[in-house]
Design a protein around this motif. Structure first.
Motif, short mmCIF file in Angstrom:
data_model
loop_
_atom_site.label_atom_id
_atom_site.label_comp_id
_atom_site.label_asym_id
_atom_site.label_seq_id
_atom_site.Cartn_x
_atom_site.Cartn_y
_atom_site.Cartn_z
N MET A 96 0.77 -1.14 0.10
CA MET A 96 0.01 0.08 0.03
C MET A 96 0.64 1.24 -0.02
O MET A 96 0.40 2.30 -0.64
CB MET A 96 -0.97 0.20 1.10
CG MET A 96 -2.12 -1.02 1.20
SD MET A 96 -3.24 -0.30 -0.48
CE MET A 96 -3.86 1.05 0.05
N THR A 97 1.96 1.22 0.74
CA THR A 97 2.68 2.48 0.68
C THR A 97 3.17 2.83 -0.74
O THR A 97 3.30 3.83 -1.29
CB THR A 97 4.06 2.33 1.60
OG1 THR A 97 3.62 2.03 3.00
CG2 THR A 97 5.15 3.60 1.52
N GLU A 98 3.84 1.65 -1.43
CA GLU A 98 4.39 1.67 -2.86
C GLU A 98 2.97 2.41 -3.74
O GLU A 98 3.20 2.95 -4.58
CB GLU A 98 4.93 0.53 -3.34
CG GLU A 98 6.16 0.11 -2.68
CD GLU A 98 6.14 -0.43 -1.25
OE1 GLU A 98 7.05 -1.07 -0.90
OE2 GLU A 98 4.93 -0.50 -0.80
N PHE A 99 1.80 1.72 -3.49
CA PHE A 99 0.92 2.19 -4.38
C PHE A 99 0.46 3.47 -4.21
O PHE A 99 0.16 4.36 -5.04
CB PHE A 99 -0.54 0.94 -3.92
CG PHE A 99 -1.84 1.81 -4.45
CD1 PHE A 99 -2.22 1.61 -5.98
CD2 PHE A 99 -2.84 2.23 -3.68
CE1 PHE A 99 -3.32 2.02 -6.40
CE2 PHE A 99 -4.09 2.57 -4.38
CZ PHE A 99 -4.16 2.47 -5.49
N ARG A 100 0.39 4.11 -2.67
CA ARG A 100 0.12 5.36 -2.55
C ARG A 100 0.96 6.43 -3.39
O ARG A 100 0.83 7.49 -3.83
CB ARG A 100 0.04 5.74 -1.28
CG ARG A 100 -0.96 5.16 -0.38
CD ARG A 100 -1.25 5.53 0.86
NE ARG A 100 -2.21 4.75 1.70
CZ ARG A 100 -1.91 3.80 2.69
NH1 ARG A 100 -0.56 3.55 2.65
NH2 ARG A 100 -2.83 3.06 3.26
N GLY A 101 2.10 5.87 -3.50
CA GLY A 101 3.26 6.82 -4.37
C GLY A 101 3.07 6.86 -5.86
O GLY A 101 3.72 7.65 -6.31
N ILE A 102 2.27 5.90 -6.34
CA ILE A 102 2.06 6.02 -7.83
C ILE A 102 0.63 6.78 -8.09
O ILE A 102 0.41 6.80 -9.51
CB ILE A 102 2.31 4.88 -8.51
CG1 ILE A 102 1.29 3.82 -8.06
CG2 ILE A 102 3.77 4.31 -8.28
CD1 ILE A 102 1.17 2.45 -8.96
N ILE A 103 -0.17 7.11 -7.08
CA ILE A 103 -1.47 7.67 -7.35
C ILE A 103 -1.16 9.12 -8.09
O ILE A 103 -0.40 9.81 -8.00
CB ILE A 103 -2.28 7.83 -6.33
CG1 ILE A 103 -2.61 6.26 -5.61
CG2 ILE A 103 -3.40 8.61 -6.34
CD1 ILE A 103 -3.43 6.21 -4.10
N LEU A 104 -1.92 9.19 -9.11
CA LEU A 104 -2.13 10.37 -9.84
C LEU A 104 -3.30 11.34 -9.23
O LEU A 104 -4.38 11.02 -9.30
CB LEU A 104 -2.29 10.23 -11.29
CG LEU A 104 -1.25 9.68 -12.02
CD1 LEU A 104 -1.62 9.27 -13.53
CD2 LEU A 104 0.05 10.25 -11.97
#
Length: 404
Positions: free
Chosen positions: A63-71
């Protein structure tokens, strides 16, 4: 002990399965036809939902990595009449219920989370066969083979693993989309950029739709939907970009020029994407040592759920195998029964994400009403789920349905 796991296909579902297995200490090998991670474009934007795709990412500890790629801002959506009138608009409220990411970036964080030797690139499957006692042999295009105790087909619509379980094949849905791209939209295509807005835009009349995303790097990615038989598209020479563009544009005569610019001003040649689906409710009897996930199992016309369900399938299969280390058949049975249920419970229509309006939606107002109704049902579901969690905190744990 859990048998050696062979996954065919390094898409989001296959990689999610490999990641969850890795977290549980279960080794897996993924075989992918593409020669490298960057061999081709990985497609456009995906909205990752908090009731399925994000659950899988949580299980994968990403989830941390996912939040980092949200536009940011890309959840905004507008509905237009073909004359360009904005009929309804929704801002990005930042709540995170369906944040948008680039598919390629999502695949990257999954790949980066795996041991370096997990994916074997350049392995195109030519066939698979049953050896008995739950073992299967996969033959690759170069003549090499692998024998495995658990074979997972995560290889998409035209799966080479599916025939081991089912005789079903995808059928044409009656609709196709034509993809276009407009680069540096704010400076080179300002009218189209203003029309699309900061997130997504859809305009349609029965049988004709234009749907567009604002992607990263100021790119507009459009999906031009047409409900026509395949013979109709076969008569268009897509090798001649100018002629194909002219022919598709002709179907949108009378539409606002800022909308048709999403076709005529494309910086890439238009690309035809026929839409196929497996029979609704596709299922099979459990076969020891083999199963499917994602589009290989439940391909449907685009409805905003495909990538989310593929990831959830991968995560749920990984957890089932970890929960039944000495009984793979029990793991497959549990996974498949839940997966069959999920695949028929997905929404039939999710607003603009469908890349084509449902046949019962005859006007833009019908489309807006359907989207708002769906949004309301999701909010009610989340409120119900939060209530369940509150009850658990006071009364102790109890069994609750899987949100997938």
């Amino acid at each position: 002990m859990t048998p050696d796991v062979t996954i065919i296909g390094a898409g989001l579902g296959g990689l999610m399965l490999a990641r969850v297995l890795h977290l549980h200490g279960i080794p897996a090998t993924v075989y992918e036809a593409e020669p490298s991670p960057t061999a081709r474009s990985q497609g456009g934007m995906l909205d990752i939902h908090d009731y399925n795709g994000q659950l899988a990412l949580h299980d994968a500890d990403l989830m941390t990595e996912f939040r980092g790629i949200i536009l940011p801002g890309r959840q905004a959506m507008r509905f237009l009449d073909p004359d360009g009138t904005v009929l309804h608009e929704m801002a990005d409220d930042g709540a995170g219920g369906r944040p948008e990411v680039q598919r390629g970036e999502l695949r990257r964080i999954l790949l980066d989370s795996l041991p370096a030797d997990t994916v074997r690139w350049g392995h195109k499957v030519s066939s698979a066969r049953t050896l008995g006692e739950g073992r299967h042999e996969v033959t690759f295009a170069d003549g090499s083979t692998v024998v495995t105790g658990l074979l997972v087909g995560a290889d998409g619509a035209w799966s080479r693993v599916r025939p081991l379980l089912s005789a079903a094949t995808p059928e044409y849905t009656g609709k196709s989309i034509v993809e276009t791209y407009l680069f540096d939209a704010g400076t080179r295509h300002p009218a189209a950029a203003k029309t699309v807005g900061g997130g997504s835009m859809i305009a349609f009349r029965p049988g004709r739709e234009i749907f567009a995303h604002r992607e990263d790097n100021d790119t507009l990615h459009a999906y031009v939907g047409l409900a026509e038989p395949q013979d109709w598209f076969a008569a268009i020479d897509f090798a001649d970009a100018a002629a194909a563009t002219e022919r598709i544009t002709r179907e949108f005569e009378g539409w606002a020029p800022e909308l048709t610019a999403l076709i005529t001003d494309s910086d890439l040649a238009p690309t035809l994407r026929p839409l196929y689906a497996l029979p609704t409710g596709h299922r099979w009897d459990m076969v020891p040592g083999v199963t499917l996930l994602g589009d290989a199992a439940h391909l449907s016309a685009p409805n905003g759920e495909g990538a989310n369900l593929a990831m959830l399938d991968g995560a749920e299969l990984g957890k089932a195998l970890a929960a039944h280390p000495d009984d793979t058949e029990a793991a497959l049975t549990a996974y498949e029964q839940d997966m069959f249920r999920r695949s028929v419970e997905v929404v039939v229509f999710e607003g603009a994400e469908a890349h084509g309006a449902d046949s019962d939606l005859h006007t833009p107002q019908d489309l807006i009403a359907a989207f708002l109704q769906l949004q309301q049902s999701h909010e009610q579901y989340e409120q119900h789920d939060q209530h369940d969690q509150h009850e658990q905190s006071h009364n102790g744990p109890r069994n609750t349905p899987n949100k997938g």
